[in-house]
Scaffold this motif. Structure first.
Motif, PDB file in Angstrom:
ATOM      1  N   UNK A   1       6.755  71.648 -25.160  1.00 51.83           N
ATOM      2  CA  UNK A   1       7.696  70.557 -25.396  1.00 51.83           C
ATOM      3  C   UNK A   1       6.962  69.231 -25.560  1.00 51.83           C
ATOM      4  N   UNK A   2       5.928  68.989 -24.751  1.00 50.27           N
ATOM      5  CA  UNK A   2       5.253  67.690 -24.822  1.00 50.27           C
ATOM      6  C   UNK A   2       4.362  67.564 -26.053  1.00 50.27           C
ATOM      7  N   UNK A   3       4.015  68.687 -26.688  1.00 50.26           N
ATOM      8  CA  UNK A   3       3.208  68.619 -27.909  1.00 50.26           C
ATOM      9  C   UNK A   3       3.947  67.889 -29.029  1.00 50.26           C
ATOM     10  N   UNK A   4       5.264  67.988 -29.013  1.00 49.87           N
ATOM     11  CA  UNK A   4       6.054  67.423 -30.105  1.00 49.87           C
ATOM     12  C   UNK A   4       6.438  65.964 -29.887  1.00 49.87           C
ATOM     13  N   UNK A   5       6.288  65.444 -28.654  1.00 51.38           N
ATOM     14  CA  UNK A   5       6.753  64.088 -28.346  1.00 51.38           C
ATOM     15  C   UNK A   5       5.629  63.280 -27.712  1.00 51.38           C
ATOM     16  N   UNK A   6       5.301  62.147 -28.321  1.00 52.01           N
ATOM     17  CA  UNK A   6       4.214  61.287 -27.850  1.00 52.01           C
ATOM     18  C   UNK A   6       4.536  60.678 -26.481  1.00 52.01           C
ATOM     19  N   UNK A   7       5.768  60.200 -26.291  1.00 49.45           N
ATOM     20  CA  UNK A   7       6.150  59.590 -25.020  1.00 49.45           C
ATOM     21  C   UNK A   7       6.092  60.597 -23.872  1.00 49.45           C
ATOM     22  N   UNK A   8       6.570  61.801 -24.116  1.00 55.16           N
ATOM     23  CA  UNK A   8       6.503  62.854 -23.091  1.00 55.16           C
ATOM     24  C   UNK A   8       5.059  63.187 -22.756  1.00 55.16           C
ATOM     25  N   UNK A   9       4.215  63.217 -23.767  1.00 58.13           N
ATOM     26  CA  UNK A   9       2.805  63.511 -23.551  1.00 58.13           C
ATOM     27  C   UNK A   9       2.148  62.446 -22.675  1.00 58.13           C
ATOM     28  N   UNK A  10       2.446  61.185 -22.945  1.00 62.75           N
ATOM     29  CA  UNK A  10       1.896  60.097 -22.125  1.00 62.75           C
ATOM     30  C   UNK A  10       2.402  60.176 -20.689  1.00 62.75           C
ATOM     31  N   UNK A  11       3.676  60.460 -20.525  1.00 62.17           N
ATOM     32  CA  UNK A  11       4.249  60.562 -19.175  1.00 62.17           C
ATOM     33  C   UNK A  11       3.634  61.736 -18.421  1.00 62.17           C
TER      34      UNK A  11
END
Length: 132
Positions: free
Chosen positions: A69-79
């Motif tokens: 899931x976090x691979x697709x979203x930059x904000x989620x990846x940072x969090x």
């Protein structure tokens, strides 16, 4: 509730736990037994908050892998990266606190052994060491 909000709440809960561990460290350094006793319930409450955030995150993911899931979203990846940093800080602080407590227990046991030595006869075992 969005996954990003849940992860932000989880990071805040983990930061609160880290703060409690830092407070515990300060009590250890001051040898404040009553402060250490009082911080235990606060640490347990922080652990419950972290666990609740974890449950909410798992419900939101509904069986999907977080890494996918976090691979697709930059904000989620940072969090996710921020959460991992806080977890590492928590691990280091916890290990430091445990080490200090163990050192103080060893010192206390040695002091007690000096103050109240064993009255039994010392004998040597088969390896040439003194039995206690």
């Amino acid at each position: 509730m969005s996954l990003l909000k849940i992860m932000q709440d989880e990071r805040e809960a983990l930061s609160g736990l880290k703060d409690m561990l830092v407070e515990q460290y300060q009590y250890i350094m001051k040898n404040d037994v009553f402060g250490l006793e009082g911080i235990v319930s606060k640490i347990q409450d922080s652990n419950k908050n972290v666990a609740q955030c974890e449950v909410n995150r798992r419900k939101e993911l509904a069986g999907k892998s977080l890494k996918e899931v976090i691979k697709t979203d930059y904000d989620l990846s940072n969090e996710y990266d921020e959460i991992n940093k806080v977890i590492e800080e928590i691990r280091l602080q916890k290990e430091t606190n445990e080490l200090l407590i163990k050192q103080q227990l060893v010192l206390t046991n040695k002091m007690l052994a000096i103050i109240n030595p064993s009255r039994e006869q010392k004998t040597y075992n088969s390896y040439g060491k003194v039995r206690r």
